[in-house]
Design an enzyme around this catalytic site. Structure first.
Site, PDB file in Angstrom:
ATOM      1  N   ASP A  15       0.673  -1.065  -0.220  1.00  0.00           N
ATOM      2  CA  ASP A  15       0.030   0.177  -0.129  1.00  0.00           C
ATOM      3  C   ASP A  15       0.896   1.137   0.110  1.00  0.00           C
ATOM      4  O   ASP A  15       0.946   2.538   0.370  1.00  0.00           O
ATOM      5  CB  ASP A  15      -1.150   0.020   0.999  1.00  0.00           C
ATOM      6  CG  ASP A  15      -1.875  -1.405   1.772  1.00  0.00           C
ATOM      7  OD1 ASP A  15      -1.860  -1.929   0.490  1.00  0.00           O
ATOM      8  OD2 ASP A  15      -2.006  -1.775   2.109  1.00  0.00           O
ATOM      9  N   GLU A 187     -11.440   1.191  -3.896  1.00  0.00           N
ATOM     10  CA  GLU A 187     -11.032   1.393  -2.546  1.00  0.00           C
ATOM     11  C   GLU A 187      -9.395   1.796  -3.218  1.00  0.00           C
ATOM     12  O   GLU A 187      -9.383   2.654  -4.063  1.00  0.00           O
ATOM     13  CB  GLU A 187     -10.185  -0.022  -1.852  1.00  0.00           C
ATOM     14  CG  GLU A 187      -9.293  -0.839  -2.729  1.00  0.00           C
ATOM     15  CD  GLU A 187      -9.051  -2.976  -1.938  1.00  0.00           C
ATOM     16  OE1 GLU A 187      -9.200  -2.518  -0.530  1.00  0.00           O
ATOM     17  OE2 GLU A 187      -8.674  -3.506  -2.741  1.00  0.00           O
TER      18      GLU A 187
END
Length: 525
Positions: A15, A187
Site C-alpha cells: 500500500d 478502494e
C-alpha cells in the site's frame, strides 16, 4: 541509462503512498499489527531507498493490543503542504464478517523524522483515507465507504469531505463521488490536479491476482468522474509467471524535472500462487497523453526494470544484517507484535551485549507477546541466533521464530520437559492447527548457550542447532512454509513473513531468555 529494479521495497511493504518534497522522495507503507506503525522510506533518485523511521511510536498514537490478525494500520497516506507533513492512517479493530471497525486518524510533523503529533480522529466510515491539498488552500479527505448490509456492494464508493486544519476535524457535507467500475472492490483513493482536471486514482479488483489501478477525472472535485477509456492503467497478467503479480493500489509522484511515476504494490509468488514475502512495493514510469490521460509506459502490465528519472545517484543508508545488540537502541528494522517498545518486556541493558526477552503470552495471543522480528525480504536466507535460556517448566519456551500470524508460524524453541530436562523442538501452527514436528525433543546440556539457525530456500525451511559454534546439526525434516503467505488462508490477509526471536512464559513468571546476536544472511542457491 539508469534503471529502477523492482520491487524497490522487497518483502512485506504494501500500500505505498509516495510524496516528493523538494529533492527528497518518501514512501509510507502499511504495517498492520506490527509496531511501530507505518514505515517511511527515503530516496533522492527513486532507485535506492533507506528506512528513515516510523511516525507512530507511542501507544497514544496507536494502541493495537487486541487488534485482530491483519488489523491495525491499513493504507497510510503521506502528503506535504506548506512546511508540514500530514500522515493519515486507519486502525482496523475488526474485519471479518459483515462489519469492519475502521478508525481513521491524522498526525502531523514539521520534520519527516518527527516528532509526530498526537492523532486527530477523522471518521470511521471506511478505510484507505487520503488527504488532498487543493490549490486554493482547502483540504479534502477521501476514503472508501464500507456497506455492511445484505445484498449491497460492500465497497460502496469514495466519500469526499473537507478537512479544517483550524478546527482539526472534518466539516461540511459528505458526498459519494465515485462508485467504481465493473472491476469492483473500489478502494485506495488518491486525488490529484493537473491542467484543470481533478484525477481520482483508485485500486480495484481486490488485492489479489485481479488487482488493478483505475483512473477517473472531473472538472469538479465532487464529480461526476469520467473513467479512463483504457481502464485499468495498471494490472498484472497472471499468465506471465515471471511478471510482478497483484499490481494495483498505487500513488503518483512528479519529479522536479516533470517526469511522472507510480508507486504500487505487487507480489511475487513462489509456488501455487503463494507469496511468502507478502505484498511488496514497485515503481513504474508514466506519461501523459495529448488528451490528458496518464498511462504506464509499456503498461498496463508492470515491468521488473524501469527507466529511472534523470536525478543524481542517491547513496542509501544500509543497516547491518548482523546485530550484536551492543548498542543502546534497537536497529530500525526491528518490529514487535501489537505492542510498543516502551514496556518492560525486553531490554538491551539488563545484560549488556544481549537482547533480553521476558516471556509473556502464547503465540496465539492478540495482546502481549514477547517477540522481536524483522521482515523476510529475500527468497534465499539463513537466519541465526545464539540463545542463553534455562527453562524450569514446559510452559517456558524461547527461540527462533518464522512467523506470519497467530494462525501460521514455525518455531524452533528451547523448553523444559519433566523427564528429559532442557530440550529443543519444533512447533508449527498451520491454518490455526497446532502441532509438534519431532517424535521427541532433542536433549540439550544445561547452562549452555545454544546456536539456532533456519535456512529458507523459497518455500522450504530447514532448521539447525549447535552446542558449539559452527558445529551445526539438522533438526527435523524440511518444512513447507507456503502457508506463511497472504494467499494460503480461508479469509484474506495482508502481511508477510517475519523472522526473529521470541519468548513465552505461560506460567506468568516472566522467565527471560538472552539472545547474543541475530544474523540475517542472504545466500545464492
Amino acid at each position: 541509462m539508469k534503471t529502477i529494479t523492482n520491487p524497490v521495497l522487497p518483502g512485506y511493504h504494501p500500500d505505498p503512498s509516495i510524496v516528493r518534497v523538494g529533492e527528497d522522495y518518501y514512501i509510507a507503507v502499511s504495517t498492520f499489527e506490527w509496531f511501530p506503525g507505518v514505515q517511511i522510506y527515503h530516496s533522492k533518485d527513486l532507485v535506492n531507498w533507506e528506512l528513515t523511521g516510523y511516525p507512530l511510536t507511542r501507544s497514544s498514537q496507536l494502541n493495537m493490543v487486541g487488534d485482530v490478525n491483519s488489523g491495525g494500520v491499513w493504507a497510510p497516506c503521506l502528503t506535504y503542504s506548506e512546511g508540514v507533513f500530514y500522515l493519515i492512517y486507519t486502525d482496523v479493530k475488526s474485519r471479518q464478517g459483515a462489519f469492519k471497525d475502521t478508525h481513521n486518524y491524522l498526525v502531523t510533523a514539521d520534520n519527516i523524522e518527527g516528532p509526530w503529533s498526537e492523532p486527530v480522529y477523522l471518521n470511521s466510515s471506511g478505510f484507505d483515507p487520503s488527504l488532498f491539498h487543493d490549490e486554493d488552500g482547502r483540504k479534502w479527505l477521501v476514503n472508501m465507504i464500507w456497506d455492511h448490509r445484505k445484498g449491497t456492494n460492500s465497497f460502496a464508493g469514495i466519500a469526499l469531505q473537507e478537512y479544517s486544519p483550524a478546527e482539526q476535524k472534518l466539516v461540511g457535507p459528505i458526498k459519494n463521488i465515485f462508485k467504481g467500475t465493473e472491476l469492483g472492490k473500489t478502494e485506495a483513493p488518491h486525488l490529484y490536479k493537473r491542467n484543470g482536471y481533478y484525477y481520482l486514482l483508485t485500486a480495484e479488483g481486490g488485492t489479489w491476482y485481479t488487482h488493478a489501478a483505475t483512473v477517473a477525472r472531473s472538472k469538479s472535485i465532487d464529480g461526476p468522474y469520467e473513467v479512463d477509456p483504457t481502464n485499468p492503467i495498471l494490472t498484472s497478467d497472471k499468465s506471465k509467471e515471471d511478471q510482478l503479480q497483484k499490481a494495483g493500489h498505487g500513488c503518483f509522484v512528479e519529479t522536479q524535472n516533470g517526469e511522472w511515476y507510480i508507486a504500487h504494490l505487487c507480489g511475487r509468488p513462489i509456488i501455487e500462487d503463494k507469496c511468502i514475502l507478502g505484498r511488496e512495493t514497485a515503481i513504474q514510469k508514466c506519461y501523459w497523453t495529448d488528451d490528458d490521460w496518464i498511462r504506464v509506459i509499456d503498461g498496463p502490465n508492470p515491468s521488473m526494470t524501469v527507466e529511472a528519472p534523470n536525478l543524481p545517484e542517491f547513496t542509501a543508508e544500509i543497516l547491518p544484517d548482523y546485530d550484536d545488540f551492543n548498542h543502546p537502541n534497537l536497529l530500525k528494522y526491528w518490529n514487535s507484535l501489537r505492542r510498543t517498545f516502551d514496556g518492560d518486556w525486553f531490554s538491551l541493558t539488563d545484560r549488556p551485549g544481549y537482547l533480553r526477552l521476558y516471556g509473556e503470552e502464547s503465540v496465539s495471543s492478540f495482546h502481549r507477546q514477547s517477540m522481536l522480528m524483522r521482515r523476510l525480504e529475500h527468497f534465499h536466507v539463513e537466519v541465526e541466533t545464539k540463545i542463553d535460556f534455562n527453562p524450569e517448566h514446559f510452559q517456558q519456551m524461547a527461540g527462533l521464530m518464522i512467523y506470519y500470524d497467530t494462525n501460521d508460524h514455525v518455531y524452533l524453541r528451547v523448553t523444559d520437559h519433566e523427564e528429559h530436562g532442557k530440550c529443543l523442538g519444533i512447533m508449527e501452527t498451520k491454518y490455526g492447527q497446532y502441532d509438534e514436528l519431532l517424535q521427541q525433543d532433542v536433549a540439550l546440556p544445561e547452562n549452555t548457550e545454544i546456536y539456532l539457525k533456519a535456512v529458507i530456500n523459497r518455500h522450504l525451511l530447514q532448521f539447525f542447532y549447535a552446542t558449539e559454534e559452527g558445529k551445526w546439526q539438522t533438526i527435523g525434516e524440511q518444512i513447507d512454509i507456503g502457508h506463511l503467505s497472504d494467499d494460503d488462508a480461508e479469509y484474506i490477509r495482508f502481511t508477510g513473513t517475519f523472522v526473529g526471536m521470541a519468548a513465552q512464559d505461560l506460567s506468568g513468571q516472566h522467565k527471560h531468555a538472552d539472545f547474543d546476536h541475530f544474523h540475517y544472511k542472504v545466500y545464492l542457491p
